[in-house]
Design a protein around this motif. Sequence first.
Motif, PDB file in Angstrom:
ATOM      1  N   ARG A   1       0.768  -1.289   0.676  1.00 61.96           N
ATOM      2  CA  ARG A   1       0.388   0.121  -0.121  1.00 61.96           C
ATOM      3  C   ARG A   1       0.830   1.237   0.320  1.00 61.96           C
ATOM      4  O   ARG A   1       1.939   1.235   0.931  1.00 61.96           O
ATOM      5  CB  ARG A   1      -1.192   0.018   1.877  1.00 61.96           C
ATOM      6  N   GLY A   2       0.555   2.043  -0.733  1.00 57.27           N
ATOM      7  CA  GLY A   2       1.115   3.681  -1.212  1.00 57.27           C
ATOM      8  C   GLY A   2       2.016   3.484  -1.907  1.00 57.27           C
ATOM      9  O   GLY A   2       2.942   4.270  -2.449  1.00 57.27           O
ATOM     10  N   TYR A   3       2.488   2.066  -2.645  1.00 61.05           N
ATOM     11  CA  TYR A   3       3.329   2.424  -4.081  1.00 61.05           C
ATOM     12  C   TYR A   3       2.905   1.882  -4.918  1.00 61.05           C
ATOM     13  O   TYR A   3       1.460   0.627  -5.576  1.00 61.05           O
ATOM     14  CB  TYR A   3       4.362   1.260  -3.890  1.00 61.05           C
ATOM     15  N   GLY A   4       3.529   1.881  -6.410  1.00 60.19           N
ATOM     16  CA  GLY A   4       3.107   1.483  -7.171  1.00 60.19           C
ATOM     17  C   GLY A   4       1.619   1.592  -7.604  1.00 60.19           C
ATOM     18  O   GLY A   4       0.591   2.490  -7.867  1.00 60.19           O
ATOM     19  N   ALA A   5       1.498  -0.032  -8.034  1.00 59.20           N
ATOM     20  CA  ALA A   5      -0.134  -0.590  -8.434  1.00 59.20           C
ATOM     21  C   ALA A   5      -1.184   0.178  -7.270  1.00 59.20           C
ATOM     22  O   ALA A   5      -2.100  -0.422  -7.583  1.00 59.20           O
ATOM     23  CB  ALA A   5      -0.409  -1.033  -9.618  1.00 59.20           C
ATOM     24  N   THR A   6      -0.264  -0.351  -6.426  1.00 57.16           N
ATOM     25  CA  THR A   6      -1.561  -0.248  -5.202  1.00 57.16           C
ATOM     26  C   THR A   6      -2.521   0.976  -4.454  1.00 57.16           C
ATOM     27  O   THR A   6      -1.880   1.788  -5.071  1.00 57.16           O
ATOM     28  CB  THR A   6      -1.227  -1.132  -3.950  1.00 57.16           C
ATOM     29  N   ASP A   7      -3.949   0.921  -4.489  1.00 59.13           N
ATOM     30  CA  ASP A   7      -4.192   2.230  -3.558  1.00 59.13           C
ATOM     31  C   ASP A   7      -3.004   2.900  -2.611  1.00 59.13           C
ATOM     32  O   ASP A   7      -2.533   1.973  -1.686  1.00 59.13           O
ATOM     33  CB  ASP A   7      -5.528   2.211  -2.935  1.00 59.13           C
ATOM     34  N   ARG A   8      -2.961   4.631  -2.151  1.00 59.24           N
ATOM     35  CA  ARG A   8      -2.254   5.209  -1.282  1.00 59.24           C
ATOM     36  C   ARG A   8      -3.480   5.888  -0.931  1.00 59.24           C
ATOM     37  O   ARG A   8      -3.739   7.377  -0.249  1.00 59.24           O
ATOM     38  CB  ARG A   8      -1.242   5.512  -2.336  1.00 59.24           C
ATOM     39  N   PRO A   9      -4.189   5.196   0.496  1.00 56.83           N
ATOM     40  CA  PRO A   9      -4.909   6.467   1.198  1.00 56.83           C
ATOM     41  C   PRO A   9      -3.556   7.255   2.133  1.00 56.83           C
ATOM     42  O   PRO A   9      -2.372   7.117   1.998  1.00 56.83           O
ATOM     43  CB  PRO A   9      -5.216   5.144   2.449  1.00 56.83           C
ATOM     44  N   GLU A  10      -4.789   8.403   1.860  1.00 55.38           N
ATOM     45  CA  GLU A  10      -4.228   9.942   2.564  1.00 55.38           C
ATOM     46  C   GLU A  10      -3.769   9.351   3.980  1.00 55.38           C
ATOM     47  O   GLU A  10      -2.428  10.134   4.555  1.00 55.38           O
ATOM     48  CB  GLU A  10      -5.498  10.608   2.119  1.00 55.38           C
ATOM     49  N   PRO A  11      -4.424   8.611   5.359  1.00 57.69           N
ATOM     50  CA  PRO A  11      -3.987   9.553   6.813  1.00 57.69           C
ATOM     51  C   PRO A  11      -2.862   8.275   7.334  1.00 57.69           C
ATOM     52  O   PRO A  11      -2.081   7.177   6.764  1.00 57.69           O
ATOM     53  CB  PRO A  11      -4.974   8.653   7.263  1.00 57.69           C
ATOM     54  N   VAL A  12      -1.755   9.120   7.412  1.00 63.05           N
ATOM     55  CA  VAL A  12      -0.444   8.423   8.251  1.00 63.05           C
ATOM     56  C   VAL A  12      -1.016   6.505   8.655  1.00 63.05           C
ATOM     57  O   VAL A  12       0.077   6.075   8.596  1.00 63.05           O
ATOM     58  CB  VAL A  12       0.005   9.373   8.966  1.00 63.05           C
ATOM     59  N   GLU A  13      -1.652   6.954   9.515  1.00 57.14           N
ATOM     60  CA  GLU A  13      -2.147   5.571  10.673  1.00 57.14           C
ATOM     61  C   GLU A  13      -2.597   4.888   9.629  1.00 57.14           C
ATOM     62  O   GLU A  13      -2.500   3.666  10.093  1.00 57.14           O
ATOM     63  CB  GLU A  13      -3.754   6.089  11.247  1.00 57.14           C
ATOM     64  N   ALA A  14      -2.846   4.873   8.078  1.00 57.72           N
ATOM     65  CA  ALA A  14      -2.924   4.163   7.188  1.00 57.72           C
ATOM     66  C   ALA A  14      -2.369   2.806   6.644  1.00 57.72           C
ATOM     67  O   ALA A  14      -1.986   1.949   6.426  1.00 57.72           O
ATOM     68  CB  ALA A  14      -3.990   4.066   6.412  1.00 57.72           C
ATOM     69  N   TYR A  15      -0.725   3.199   7.421  1.00 58.11           N
ATOM     70  CA  TYR A  15       0.375   2.327   7.068  1.00 58.11           C
ATOM     71  C   TYR A  15       0.644   1.584   8.454  1.00 58.11           C
ATOM     72  O   TYR A  15       2.057   1.254   8.525  1.00 58.11           O
ATOM     73  CB  TYR A  15       1.434   3.262   6.655  1.00 58.11           C
ATOM     74  N   ASP A  16       0.324   1.955   9.570  1.00 59.53           N
ATOM     75  CA  ASP A  16       0.534   0.948  10.541  1.00 59.53           C
ATOM     76  C   ASP A  16       0.825  -0.788   9.643  1.00 59.53           C
ATOM     77  O   ASP A  16       0.500  -1.186   9.195  1.00 59.53           O
ATOM     78  CB  ASP A  16       0.017   1.347  11.907  1.00 59.53           C
ATOM     79  N   LEU A  17       1.601  -1.220  11.117  1.00 57.27           N
ATOM     80  CA  LEU A  17       1.756  -2.769  10.939  1.00 57.27           C
ATOM     81  C   LEU A  17       0.738  -3.515  10.796  1.00 57.27           C
ATOM     82  O   LEU A  17       0.532  -4.337  10.214  1.00 57.27           O
ATOM     83  CB  LEU A  17       2.714  -3.197  11.709  1.00 57.27           C
ATOM     84  N   GLU A  18      -0.142  -3.112  11.323  1.00 56.37           N
ATOM     85  CA  GLU A  18      -1.397  -3.645  11.408  1.00 56.37           C
ATOM     86  C   GLU A  18      -2.306  -3.560   9.979  1.00 56.37           C
ATOM     87  O   GLU A  18      -2.368  -4.715   8.918  1.00 56.37           O
ATOM     88  CB  GLU A  18      -2.451  -3.523  12.278  1.00 56.37           C
TER      89      GLU A  18
END
Length: 218
Positions: free
Chosen positions: A64-81
């Motif tokens: 998530r956040g890279y290439g052809a995958t969606d990249r949500p805006e909130p920083v919290e969307a990139y935690d390890l969970e």
Amino acid sequence: MIEMPPLQFAEVNGIRMGFYEAGPHTDAPPVILCHGWPEIAFSWRYQIKALSEAGIRVIAPDQRGYGATDRPEPVEAYDLEHLTGDLVGLLDHLKIDKAIFVGHDWGGFVVWQMALRHRDRVAGVVGVNTPHTARPPADPIELLRKRFGDSMYIVQFQNPAREPDKIFGSRVEQTFDAFMRKPPPRKDDATSDAPTAGVGASPKTNLAFPQMIAAYDA
């Protein structure tokens, strides 16, 4: 240039994930290749070819956040969970019970967490340059700031004004030229500095962005 398999998409964990798949479907656990930063699944093109030709099913997602995958805006969307949840969702989409997870760089942190959080879906873990480490005793950003100072690139990325985003956005070609160029010869002068909470690189190493690129493998 080695060609990638066709790009596919899966709806996983609330996002659309792009991934590539090659190799035969067998009873053996497939291999999931998880890239680091600043990379995409394309970074695994040689491994995808080699593994699939060896008779191993191999899957390489854009995280998530890279290439052809969606990249949500909130920083919290990139935690390890969320990041491990994406991989579980990919397994579910492909009807895979267990897989061997291979992670490079930031992908290494993700795959080690797969074994801790979703052990029933993991047949094995391979960390490429990212060893498993215990949970730090304090805020990891503060530990990096103490070790390397405010100019260390991961610390810089916490800037609420998002100055690094402006660098990337205005100088995309120059940024990736810098990241992907051949590094200078590495010096074999190992640091004698005591580590700080497991952070072993010398505090004398310049890890500011973009100067840190020149000494990245420190």
